[in-house]
Structures are given as C-alpha cells and as structure tokens.
Design a protein around this motif. Structure first.
Motif, short mmCIF file in Angstrom:
data_model
loop_
_atom_site.label_atom_id
_atom_site.label_comp_id
_atom_site.label_asym_id
_atom_site.label_seq_id
_atom_site.Cartn_x
_atom_site.Cartn_y
_atom_site.Cartn_z
N SER A 29 0.85 -1.19 0.00
CA SER A 29 0.00 0.00 0.00
C SER A 29 0.88 1.23 0.00
O SER A 29 2.05 1.17 0.37
N CYS A 30 0.30 2.34 -0.43
CA CYS A 30 1.07 3.58 -0.54
C CYS A 30 0.12 4.75 -0.32
O CYS A 30 -0.97 4.79 -0.86
N THR A 31 0.57 5.72 0.50
CA THR A 31 -0.21 6.93 0.71
C THR A 31 0.70 8.14 0.51
O THR A 31 1.91 8.07 0.73
N TYR A 32 0.09 9.23 0.09
CA TYR A 32 0.79 10.49 -0.09
C TYR A 32 0.21 11.50 0.87
O TYR A 32 -1.02 11.59 1.00
N GLN A 33 1.05 12.25 1.56
CA GLN A 33 0.59 13.30 2.45
C GLN A 33 1.22 14.63 2.01
O GLN A 33 2.44 14.69 1.84
N TYR A 34 0.39 15.61 1.81
CA TYR A 34 0.84 16.94 1.46
C TYR A 34 0.54 17.85 2.64
O TYR A 34 -0.61 17.98 3.03
N ASN A 46 6.08 17.09 1.42
CA ASN A 46 5.41 16.13 0.56
C ASN A 46 5.96 14.76 0.92
O ASN A 46 7.10 14.44 0.59
N MET A 47 5.16 13.95 1.62
CA MET A 47 5.63 12.67 2.14
C MET A 47 4.93 11.51 1.43
O MET A 47 3.76 11.60 1.09
N VAL A 48 5.67 10.42 1.25
CA VAL A 48 5.13 9.17 0.76
C VAL A 48 5.40 8.12 1.83
O VAL A 48 6.51 8.01 2.33
N THR A 49 4.36 7.37 2.20
CA THR A 49 4.53 6.26 3.14
C THR A 49 4.04 5.00 2.44
O THR A 49 2.91 4.95 1.95
N ALA A 50 4.91 4.00 2.38
CA ALA A 50 4.57 2.75 1.70
C ALA A 50 4.79 1.57 2.63
O ALA A 50 5.78 1.51 3.36
N THR A 51 3.85 0.65 2.61
CA THR A 51 4.02 -0.63 3.28
C THR A 51 4.56 -1.60 2.24
O THR A 51 4.01 -1.70 1.14
N ILE A 52 5.65 -2.28 2.59
CA ILE A 52 6.34 -3.13 1.62
C ILE A 52 6.56 -4.52 2.20
O ILE A 52 6.52 -4.72 3.41
N GLN A 60 5.93 -7.41 7.01
CA GLN A 60 5.76 -6.12 6.35
C GLN A 60 6.69 -5.09 6.98
O GLN A 60 6.97 -5.16 8.18
N HIS A 61 7.15 -4.16 6.16
CA HIS A 61 7.98 -3.05 6.62
C HIS A 61 7.34 -1.76 6.12
O HIS A 61 6.53 -1.77 5.20
N VAL A 62 7.75 -0.65 6.70
CA VAL A 62 7.23 0.66 6.28
C VAL A 62 8.40 1.52 5.82
O VAL A 62 9.43 1.60 6.49
N VAL A 63 8.23 2.14 4.66
CA VAL A 63 9.20 3.08 4.12
C VAL A 63 8.52 4.44 4.03
O VAL A 63 7.41 4.54 3.51
N THR A 64 9.17 5.46 4.55
CA THR A 64 8.66 6.83 4.45
C THR A 64 9.69 7.65 3.70
O THR A 64 10.88 7.57 3.97
N ILE A 65 9.21 8.46 2.76
CA ILE A 65 10.09 9.25 1.90
C ILE A 65 9.63 10.70 1.95
O ILE A 65 8.46 11.00 1.69
#
Length: 75
Positions: A29-34, A46-52, A60-65
């Motif tokens: 899954s992936c979400t974008y936060q502005y 501008n953040m992206v959070t993805a469950t990978i 599962q792991h979480v990546v935040t960019i």
C-alpha cells in the motif's frame, strides 16, 4: 547498518518503485501526504509512506520518503 532505500515514482502511475539494498520489493500500500506551510518559518512537505514486503519474507515493513529533501526512513 541501516539499509539503503532507493525509490522512483512514475509520473504516469504514481506508484513508487522501491528498492532495499538494491533489491526491488513489493509495494502493498502507498499513501501520499501533502502538508502546506503555515506561512511563517515552516515550509510545506510532501511525504510518501509505503508498506512493503521484501521478496522471500512474510514480514511487512514501512518506508517513508520526504520528497522535498529525499530523506528516507525504513522500519
């Protein structure tokens, strides 16, 4: 040692391609936060959070960019 997180976000699909230590992973899954600035000293972000899931693993792991600074976090 911290894993090296790489990413590419397609302007067509808006789905990130994420790599951990050079190996591609599945994006569950992936979400974008502005977040806009408050007009004072804080700038917007501008953040992206993805469950990978890494190939060969079931956890599962979480990546935040942070797309403004290109900082990445891996949990």
């Amino acid at each position: 040692m911290e894993p090296v997180v790489g990413y590419y976000i397609s302007s067509v699909h808006h789905l990130p391609t994420i790599t951990i230590d050079g190996e591609s992973v599945w994006v569950v899954s992936c979400t974008y936060q502005y977040v806009t600035s408050n007009g004072q000293s804080l700038s917007g972000t501008n953040m992206v959070t993805a469950t990978i899931i890494k190939h060969g693993e079931h956890q599962q792991h979480v990546v935040t960019i942070n797309q403004n600074t290109h900082e990445t976090w891996y949990q």
